[in-house]
Design a protein around this motif. Sequence first.
Motif, PDB file in Angstrom:
ATOM      1  N   GLY A  89      -7.393   0.458  -5.976  1.00  0.00           N
ATOM      2  CA  GLY A  89      -6.550   1.577  -5.573  1.00  0.00           C
ATOM      3  C   GLY A  89      -5.092   1.186  -5.664  1.00  0.00           C
ATOM      4  O   GLY A  89      -4.752   0.077  -6.086  1.00  0.00           O
ATOM      5  N   ARG A  92      -1.381   1.492  -1.249  1.00  0.00           N
ATOM      6  CA  ARG A  92      -0.368   1.970  -0.316  1.00  0.00           C
ATOM      7  C   ARG A  92      -0.681   3.322   0.325  1.00  0.00           C
ATOM      8  O   ARG A  92      -0.069   3.678   1.326  1.00  0.00           O
ATOM      9  N   CYS A  93      -1.599   4.080  -0.234  1.00  0.00           N
ATOM     10  CA  CYS A  93      -1.886   5.409   0.325  1.00  0.00           C
ATOM     11  C   CYS A  93      -2.741   5.249   1.592  1.00  0.00           C
ATOM     12  O   CYS A  93      -3.213   4.160   1.917  1.00  0.00           O
ATOM     13  N   CYS A  96      -6.210   3.720   0.874  1.00  0.00           N
ATOM     14  CA  CYS A  96      -6.149   2.291   0.568  1.00  0.00           C
ATOM     15  C   CYS A  96      -5.830   1.480   1.825  1.00  0.00           C
ATOM     16  O   CYS A  96      -6.414   0.409   2.042  1.00  0.00           O
ATOM     17  N   CYS A 104      -8.764   6.717  -3.246  1.00  0.00           N
ATOM     18  CA  CYS A 104      -7.353   6.683  -3.662  1.00  0.00           C
ATOM     19  C   CYS A 104      -7.137   7.667  -4.814  1.00  0.00           C
ATOM     20  O   CYS A 104      -7.844   7.620  -5.817  1.00  0.00           O
TER      21      CYS A 104
HETATM   22 ZN   LIG Z   1      -4.270   4.336  -2.844  1.00  0.00          ZN
END
Ligand SMILES: [Zn+2]
Length: 331
Positions: A89, A92-93, A96, A104
């Motif tokens: 992924g 950072r989301c 994730c 992701c």
């Molecule tokens: Zn992500």
Amino acid sequence: MRAAVLNEINKPWSLATLPDPKPAEGQVLIRMRASGMCGTDLHVHRGHIPVSLPKILGHEPVGEIVALGPGVTWLRTGDRVGVSWSQRGCGRCRACQEGRSLYCPEGQTWMHLGGGNADLMLAWATGCTLVPQGLSDADAAPIFCAGYTVLSGLRNAGPRPGDRVAVLGIGGLGHLALQYAKALGLEVFALTGTAAKKNEARGLGADEAIVASGDLGAGLLAAGGADIILGTTNSAAQATQALSGLGPEGRFVNMGALDGPIQADAMLLLSRQARIVGSMQNDRRDLVEALELAAAGKVRPRTELYPLEKVNEARMRLEAGQVRYRAVLQI
Ligand SMILES: [Zn+2]
Ligand SMILES: [Zn+2]
């Protein structure tokens, strides 16, 4: 390297000689040994799942790592690995950060770096899983999509001891779903509309094979109903029929790319407190468990082997529904 390339939708895959790829940071280079062919490959072939072209398909790849990109420290050259659909992924989301990179929106799959129908394949190191000893390359390959998918499906249904499991659709996924449910000690029914598959299903370990040419759900109910139905068919009509075969608090797990919507009877769901669960390859631990059960000899993929040159022959047999039960390219 040699590779089978999809250049154009609905056209034969062409055998090409391409430059050997080099792994970038975080990637590995794998010398392919086996590459399974999945029903999803047909959806890509027909353009139902869009990918940028040209593309090398093959998302059940097994091979040996021959080069490491910078920053890859936990894998070694010589490792025998397979690569799963979801490789990494963005990191950072929200998904994730929660350690659930399969959700992701920018997740990387074989569609980004190309698949395993070639002599060499690039993969993100985070997408690689070690193949246990005792499992051949050709038997390991189908576990990376089909086996992983069905074991996640079973786990996502929350099986309890004594549960009765019905497997709907006895093909690439279904023949492994039967065996995994059996390996976990559950009572297993095969549910098929094809009389010819009755004995085959028994041979795969099914306690009972229900052939229902009319109504699959009625046939299942007549046999006592199921706590879990593992749906591996692509037929929305079959999935819809099978729903009525669920017992109280039953779970229908859909793993197929259905050709239409499931028509669920609201009163049936309500009165039996039944659930419909969508399922794909989930936690990586499902894949590791699936590999270990196969390495222990409790599950064995039934494969047809083809050299890379016969990739189109294998694809056409798959399209015709003739493969028993997984076509694997030996490279
Ligand atoms: Zn992500
Ligand atoms: Zn697949």
